[in-house]
Motif scaffolding. Structure first.
Motif, short mmCIF file in Angstrom:
data_model
loop_
_atom_site.label_atom_id
_atom_site.label_comp_id
_atom_site.label_asym_id
_atom_site.label_seq_id
_atom_site.Cartn_x
_atom_site.Cartn_y
_atom_site.Cartn_z
N LEU A 137 0.84 -1.10 0.01
CA LEU A 137 -0.02 0.02 -0.05
C LEU A 137 0.93 1.35 0.08
CD1 LEU A 137 -2.80 -1.22 2.55
CD2 LEU A 137 -2.84 -1.11 0.16
N VAL A 138 2.27 1.08 0.51
CA VAL A 138 3.06 2.19 0.89
C VAL A 138 4.38 2.28 -0.20
CG1 VAL A 138 4.50 3.55 2.43
CG2 VAL A 138 2.36 2.63 2.90
N GLU A 139 4.25 3.57 -0.88
CA GLU A 139 5.56 4.09 -1.56
C GLU A 139 6.54 4.92 -0.76
OE1 GLU A 139 7.38 5.78 -5.73
OE2 GLU A 139 5.23 5.68 -5.26
N ILE A 140 7.72 4.31 -0.36
CA ILE A 140 8.68 4.96 0.31
C ILE A 140 9.53 5.95 -0.70
CG2 ILE A 140 10.43 5.31 2.04
CD1 ILE A 140 7.67 4.06 3.25
N VAL A 141 9.42 7.28 -0.29
CA VAL A 141 10.47 8.43 -1.23
C VAL A 141 11.23 9.00 -0.27
CG1 VAL A 141 10.53 10.11 -2.90
CG2 VAL A 141 8.14 8.79 -2.77
N PRO A 142 12.51 8.37 -0.19
CA PRO A 142 13.33 8.94 0.52
C PRO A 142 14.04 10.29 0.23
CG PRO A 142 14.53 7.24 -0.31
CD PRO A 142 13.27 7.25 -0.56
N GLU A 143 14.65 10.98 1.16
CA GLU A 143 15.17 12.52 0.69
C GLU A 143 16.47 11.96 -0.29
OE1 GLU A 143 15.78 16.51 2.72
OE2 GLU A 143 16.81 15.02 3.83
N PRO A 144 16.62 12.74 -1.37
CA PRO A 144 17.29 12.34 -2.40
C PRO A 144 18.88 12.79 -2.21
CG PRO A 144 16.23 14.26 -3.23
CD PRO A 144 15.88 13.92 -1.86
N ILE A 145 19.46 12.44 -1.05
CA ILE A 145 20.84 12.61 -0.58
C ILE A 145 21.75 12.11 -1.62
CG2 ILE A 145 22.36 12.63 1.21
CD1 ILE A 145 20.08 12.40 3.19
N ASP A 146 21.57 11.04 -2.15
CA ASP A 146 22.45 10.33 -2.87
C ASP A 146 22.80 11.22 -4.19
OD1 ASP A 146 19.80 9.78 -3.67
OD2 ASP A 146 20.15 8.37 -5.06
N LYS A 147 21.59 11.90 -4.72
CA LYS A 147 21.73 12.91 -5.78
C LYS A 147 22.63 14.06 -5.40
CE LYS A 147 17.48 11.92 -8.49
NZ LYS A 147 17.07 10.58 -7.81
N TRP A 148 22.59 14.48 -4.13
CA TRP A 148 23.38 15.75 -3.82
C TRP A 148 24.83 15.66 -3.56
CZ3 TRP A 148 19.75 16.52 0.90
CH2 TRP A 148 18.51 17.03 0.64
N GLN A 149 25.10 13.99 -3.38
CA GLN A 149 26.57 13.60 -3.49
C GLN A 149 27.15 12.84 -4.51
OE1 GLN A 149 25.57 10.92 -0.20
NE2 GLN A 149 26.65 12.20 1.40
N ASN A 150 26.50 13.16 -5.75
CA ASN A 150 27.02 12.46 -6.88
C ASN A 150 26.41 13.43 -7.94
OD1 ASN A 150 28.05 11.10 -8.84
ND2 ASN A 150 27.01 9.05 -8.19
N VAL A 151 26.96 14.46 -8.22
CA VAL A 151 26.38 15.44 -9.53
C VAL A 151 27.07 15.24 -10.76
CG1 VAL A 151 25.45 17.72 -10.07
CG2 VAL A 151 25.54 16.86 -7.63
N GLY A 152 26.39 14.84 -11.76
CA GLY A 152 27.23 15.04 -13.18
C GLY A 152 28.44 13.70 -13.24
N PRO A 153 29.18 14.03 -14.39
CA PRO A 153 29.91 12.98 -14.51
C PRO A 153 31.32 13.07 -13.92
CG PRO A 153 29.91 14.64 -16.42
CD PRO A 153 28.83 14.92 -15.67
N ASP A 154 31.39 14.29 -13.21
CA ASP A 154 32.73 14.42 -12.16
C ASP A 154 32.33 14.17 -10.88
OD1 ASP A 154 34.50 15.26 -14.35
OD2 ASP A 154 33.71 17.36 -14.28
N HIS A 155 31.03 13.61 -10.76
CA HIS A 155 30.74 13.21 -9.47
C HIS A 155 30.87 14.13 -8.13
CE1 HIS A 155 30.11 9.20 -11.61
NE2 HIS A 155 31.39 9.46 -11.64
N PHE A 156 30.64 15.48 -8.49
CA PHE A 156 30.51 16.34 -7.46
C PHE A 156 29.53 16.31 -6.33
CE2 PHE A 156 31.64 18.95 -11.03
CZ PHE A 156 33.02 19.43 -10.81
N ASN A 157 30.02 16.40 -4.92
CA ASN A 157 29.38 16.15 -3.81
C ASN A 157 29.08 17.65 -3.27
OD1 ASN A 157 28.53 16.00 -1.21
ND2 ASN A 157 29.63 14.19 -0.85
N ILE A 158 27.69 18.01 -3.79
CA ILE A 158 27.21 19.37 -3.58
C ILE A 158 26.97 19.62 -2.22
CG2 ILE A 158 24.79 19.02 -4.30
CD1 ILE A 158 25.13 21.71 -5.53
N LEU A 159 26.68 18.65 -1.39
CA LEU A 159 26.41 18.42 -0.10
C LEU A 159 27.36 18.94 0.80
CD1 LEU A 159 24.20 18.42 2.35
CD2 LEU A 159 24.60 15.79 2.34
N ASP A 160 28.67 18.22 0.39
CA ASP A 160 29.82 18.71 1.30
C ASP A 160 30.38 20.00 0.83
OD1 ASP A 160 29.89 16.04 2.47
OD2 ASP A 160 31.48 15.19 1.22
N ALA A 161 30.07 20.25 -0.27
CA ALA A 161 30.78 21.69 -0.70
C ALA A 161 29.77 22.64 0.09
CB ALA A 161 30.48 21.93 -2.27
#
Length: 248
Positions: A137-161
């Motif tokens: 009955l339930v779909e879980i949608v976690p906060e997209p932290i993984d996207k913030w830590q792996n941006v683009g082909p150079d894998h920038f971590n914008i959260l750490d920045a």
């Protein structure tokens, strides 16, 4: 072959009668039964489906078989049964698709808000992994932290920045946070489960985090005005971003 697919028009009692070639795709309908159906006003598959919905839905299929034989003149019982089965299955399939769409349209989005490290992720994971009754009955949608830590082909971590130099990267980070919310909404919008549990929302982003970095002077007046200039129009155009329920 082309002539067989064209809609044929004949004159019956001074009026034009349209013979829908789709009637011939129904098992049990040949040229003779086609003529009988059209003479009784069933000029297409749609009329037969409406007949079933109005008079025979929820009843024994035999009732429609008897109607086709006695009122339409379908002589052979197996032909009447084939027509009835085809129409019944077609209507049932349409109703099934309609119910799925209704369930999707009525899906509830429940956002779990809270400060960092208060247990939001563990709460959602517990529901997903240990509450067996809710799994379907339930779909879980976690906060997209993984996207913030792996941006683009150079894998920038914008959260750490952001944590390293918030005064420089606050605006960039908050912009990207919103982008990932939109991406997440698009990815999960096709789900069929009636309840969607989302970790944080665009409103905590704007009303808590953006406000906090602005008050800390990490986002200047020009930047917060730019952020606000597109925030409302984008949210208005994507109503799926607006949760039905917010909980802290």
């Amino acid at each position: 072959m082309l002539e067989e697919r064209q809609v044929r028009v004949q004159r019956r009692g001074g009026r034009a009668v349209v013979e829908d070639p789709n009637l011939l795709t129904i098992p049990g309908v040949g040229p003779r039964n086609l003529r009988k159906l059209v003479e009784k006003g069933f000029e297409g598959v749609a009329q037969l489906k409406q007949l079933y919905r109005d008079k025979f839905f929820g009843k024994s299929s035999q009732k429609m078989v008897e109607f086709l034989q006695s009122s339409v003149g379908i002589i052979h019982k197996n032909h009447a049964e084939s027509i009835t089965t085809f129409i019944k299955e077609s209507v049932d399939e349409e109703l099934k698709e309609k119910n799925v769409n209704l369930a999707h349209n009525k899906r509830i989005t429940f956002c779990v808000e809270g400060n960092i490290s208060v247990g939001k992720t563990n709460f959602l994971q517990r529901i997903a992994n240990k509450t067996l009754e809710l799994r379907d009955l339930v779909e879980i949608v976690p906060e997209p932290i993984d996207k913030w830590q792996n941006v683009g082909p150079d894998h920038f971590n914008i959260l750490d920045a952001f944590y390293a130099e918030p005064e420089r990267d606050a605006y960039t980070f908050q912009n990207y946070v919103f982008v990932t919310r939109v991406m997440q909404e698009r990815e999960s919008s096709g789900g069929l489960k009636p309840l969607r549990l989302v970790e944080r929302s665009i409103f905590s982003d704007r009303m808590v985090f953006v406000r906090a970095v602005h008050e800390a002077k990490w986002m200047n007046e020009m930047e917060i005005n730019i952020y606000d200039s597109w925030f409302d129009p984008v949210v208005s155009s994507l109503p799926g971003l607006i949760p039905d329920v917010l909980s802290t």
